[in-house]
Design an enzyme around this catalytic site. Structure first.
Site, PDB file in Angstrom:
ATOM      1  N   GLU A  32      16.732 -14.809   2.335  1.00 16.29           N
ATOM      2  CA  GLU A  32      17.605 -14.469   3.450  1.00 16.29           C
ATOM      3  C   GLU A  32      19.078 -14.733   3.118  1.00 16.29           C
ATOM      4  O   GLU A  32      19.936 -13.917   3.406  1.00 16.29           O
ATOM      5  CB  GLU A  32      17.164 -15.303   4.667  1.00 16.29           C
ATOM      6  CG  GLU A  32      18.077 -15.220   5.876  1.00 16.29           C
ATOM      7  CD  GLU A  32      17.762 -14.031   6.754  1.00 16.29           C
ATOM      8  OE1 GLU A  32      16.888 -13.229   6.380  1.00 16.29           O
ATOM      9  OE2 GLU A  32      18.412 -13.899   7.807  1.00 16.29           O
ATOM     10  N   ASP A  33      19.349 -15.853   2.473  1.00 19.26           N
ATOM     11  CA  ASP A  33      20.738 -16.300   2.341  1.00 19.26           C
ATOM     12  C   ASP A  33      21.338 -16.174   0.948  1.00 19.26           C
ATOM     13  O   ASP A  33      22.502 -16.489   0.751  1.00 19.26           O
ATOM     14  CB  ASP A  33      20.861 -17.773   2.783  1.00 19.26           C
ATOM     15  CG  ASP A  33      20.629 -17.923   4.277  1.00 19.26           C
ATOM     16  OD1 ASP A  33      20.662 -16.885   4.966  1.00 19.26           O
ATOM     17  OD2 ASP A  33      20.411 -19.057   4.735  1.00 19.26           O
TER      18      ASP A  33
END
Ligand code: MN
Length: 727
Positions: free
Chosen positions: A81-82
């Site tokens: 996600e990051d």
């Protein structure tokens, strides 16, 4: 490595070491190092190194004694996600199991489950569960949320409130449904603080003010209970607690009372060794203190849907202070605290449609005590679930949840939003990409419908859509179109008949037509035309009623009432189960079988729009077809619909040897097929030596049955030839 991060990792390791063999710690270390490398110098809003978060999640999971892949997932859950890491990279390094879980958590993170509408919350919860194909994904997600809730202070008040509301509406209830009482309690109390800060302050202040008194009486009661249980020889440990702020809040809201009026703040929990001793302990309590009527609950005999088991009672204590007592076995206690996380391992389970509670129960039954599995390494690798196999949860671009049956299409989605959206739907985007309208929607799809004004649904959609709502709406529109066509045909039919009879249609007033319409039970002339087009009555009948003096007398008698039925044999409209023929794209048109070839169900056919009489249906092999189709634009697609109980009269000519008993054999073939004989004529051609000829008209269901009959007849010895006469 910042010392705080290293220390936290050590804490995780020592937790895991308590219940997993040492060799597995290597794979934990690899995941940790990889997460550190990927998150690099990222910081949290608090200014701490980002790794504090994944490590915090891993710590929660380790304290729940999750298996190593789950804890690896916790460490890696924000990597995709990051950072710019792909899921394939995770699969390569840590295997499919971990990759699938990380992917699941990432998928959930992309969706904003917050819903201000109460009625949507349940759908969001179901969707979250439906999107999960491995139960460990939910557990990691809950741990993720719990850690975020513990560290919410650095966000803006708006974000805090939003996340708190989402926690209360979506995540805490899911933890509850999965029986994870401890997780639910902590999530609720953390969220409560941000969700309704004033109420939270009021309650915690009130609790603080009474804390000493409460603790004193709790302590006294606890000691007394312990002594009583000892005297009765019941092995048990007793826990005491003051009710959680959020459950006090809920009680205040439910009963519309102030915090001062919530008096049963104190609760005792007795944990014993057997079910028998649970009931014995209840007896001890009731012997000592007076129970509050209506508050005794036996969740052992009747477990809650999330499999919670315990005995509950409320009693009045020594100084008139009521307190609640929960009694359970160690096993029940573990289930109540940890729920699904206390269990693992598949058992054989039946899938299929089941009420929601049963699904959860099924899920719970799938797994067993984690403790027993302590040394197993791969027992969870196939822990896949499909909680809602019949439903698919999708989103509108504005975040409205649309629940559809499995395999539903964007068309179903469009009609679920609004009939107008469905009718004018020309395309769809799913997750930003254009898809075919036949695309099968998947959980979590964000669906955007492209519309075009004045567009009309296609009849093909009827075979594509999965919801009855869409199907009905499409039918409605198609029937409207068919009606317009029928009106058109009706008008032309009337004009033609008027011309034929020398009636000046122009001299018939609108009033007269309205009057005739009224006689047929319609309110306007348009309905009258439609009725003509559907073949419900003849144009001559209408003319006779509208202008009796204009219709030539000699035309009146024998032909009256017979025009339509003579030239045109109307077939019942669509809603009549008897319908066997229909025009593609419209259900209610006047359709009839052409007399020149009398096509029967199953034969290839073609429609031809006749002037004013509807659509004639010919067999494709009919000799008339070629010349008729000269006007290609009058050709129209027709199809057989369900044959039902309809039958078609077919004329057969059978040439046979002239011998006795043959006719008998022929008719027995027919009776074996349950075929009705309308007429039969046999004549001997003795003088020409040509044997005999049998002509018969029989009723058949369709082409298949006819072929079977003709085949059976041909196999009778002495039958030379069987031929179908077209007219
Ligand atoms: Mn996270």
């Amino acid at each position: 490595m910042p010392p705080a991060v290293a220390r936290l990792y050590e804490a995780v390791v020592s937790l895991v070491r308590e219940y997993r063999p040492a060799e597995e710690l290597v794979s934990l270390e690899t995941a940790y190092q990889y997460a550190v490398e990927r998150h690099g110098l990222q910081l949290r809003k608090s200014g701490e190194p980002y790794m504090i978060h994944p490590l915090g999640v891993a710590e929660i999971l380790a304290s729940m004694r999750m298996d190593v892949p789950t804890i690896q997932t916790g460490l890696l859950h924000d990597v995709v996600e990051d950072t710019d890491t792909g899921i394939e990279e995770i699969a390569k390094r840590f295997g499919d199991d971990v990759a699938r879980c990380v992917n699941g958590v990432t998928k959930l993170s992309k969706i904003d489950f917050y819903s201000p509408e109460d009625r949507q919350a349940e759908n969001y919860r179901k969707m979250l569960l439906a999107m999960v194909d491995d139960i460990r994904v939910i557990i990691v997600k809950l741990a993720d949320r719990l850690h975020n809730m513990r560290t919410l202070d650095y966000l803006t008040p708006e974000r805090q409130e939003r996340i708190a509301a989402e926690t209360l509406e979506i995540y805490a209830p899911i933890a509850h449904r999965l029986g994870m009482g401890k997780m639910r309690g902590e999530l609720e109390d953390l969220a409560f603080r941000y969700f309704d800060h004033d109420a939270y302050e009021e309650i915690t202040k009130a609790l603080e003010a009474r804390r000493l008194a409460n603790e004193e009486s709790l302590h006294a009661v606890q000691q007394q209970v312990e002594a009583e249980l000892r005297r009765e020889g019941i092995p048990a440990r007793v826990e005491s607690r003051i009710k959680r702020p959020y459950s006090i809040y809920q009680k205040m809201k439910r009963q519309k009372i102030g915090v001062d009026q919530v008096y049963d703040l104190l609760a005792l929990r007795i944990i014993t060794d057997s079910v028998k001793n649970c009931y014995a302990a209840l007896g001890v309590i009731h012997n000592e203190w007076r129970p509050v009527p209506g508050r005794i609950k036996d969740f052992i005999a009747m477990p809650r849907p999330n499999l919670y088991q315990a005995l509950h009672t409320s009693v009045i204590g020594g100084h008139g202070t009521p307190f609640e007592v929960q009694i359970r076995t160690e096993e029940m206690h573990r289930v109540a605290e940890e729920g699904i996380a206390a269990h693992w391992k598949y058992k054989e389970g039946k899938k299929g449609p089941a009420p929601d509670d049963q699904r959860i129960a099924w899920l719970r039954h799938l797994v067993e005590w984690q403790r027993e599995m302590r040394d197993s390494t791969d027992f969870m690798s196939t822990l896949k679930v499909d909680l809602y196999p019949d439903e698919v949860y999708t989103f509108s671009p504005r975040g409205k949840v649309v629940v559809l049956p499995k395999d539903a299409t964007p068309i179903d989605f469009a009609y679920a939003i609004h009939s107008d959206v469905g009718n004018t739907c020309v395309g769809a985007k799913v997750n930003g990409r254009i898809v075919n309208l036949r695309y099968g929607l998947r959980n979590g799809d964000i669906v955007e419908i492209l519309t075009q004004p004045n567009h009309l649904p296609s009849k093909d959609w009827l075979t594509v859509v999965k919801t009855s709502r869409a199907r009905n709406r499409i039918r409605q529109v198609i029937n409207q179109a068919a009606r317009a066509q029928a009106i058109d045909i009706g008008e032309k039919y009337l004009e033609k008949e008027a011309r034929r009879l020398g009636v000046a249609l122009g001299r018939i007033s609108k009033n007269d037509l309205d009057r005739v319409a009224g006689e047929y039970g319609f309110s306007k002339a348009e309905d009258l035309y439609a009725g003509l087009g559907y073949g419900r009555y003849s144009a001559r009948q209408v003319l006779l009623k509208a202008a009796p003096d204009q219709v030539p007398a000699e035309a009146v008698p024998e032909k009256d009432s017979s025009v339509a039925s003579d030239v045109v044999r109307p077939v019942a409209p669509a809603h009549d189960p008897g319908l066997v023929l229909r025009v593609k794209g419209s259900d209610d048109l006047l359709v009839y079988r052409a007399k020149c070839c009398n096509p029967i169900s199953g034969e290839p056919i073609i429609g031809y729009v006749t002037r004013g009489k509807g659509v004639a249906v010919h067999s494709r092999v009919c000799s008339n077809v070629q010349s008729l189709l000269y006007e290609a634009e009058r050709k129209i697609d027709v199809e057989w619909s369900r044959s039902g109980s309809d039958s078609f009269a077919v004329k057969l000519v059978i040439r046979t040897d002239d011998r006795p008993g043959l006719l008998n054999q022929l008719t027995s073939v027919l009776s074996q097929e349950n075929t009705n004989i309308r007429s039969l004529e046999a004549r001997s051609e003795a003088e020409t030596g040509e044997g005999a000829i049998v002509e018969m008209t029989v009723d058949v269901r369709d082409k298949k049955q006819l072929e079977k009959l003709m085949g059976a007849m041909r196999r009778i010895s002495g039958v030379r030839d069987v031929e179908r006469l077209l007219n």
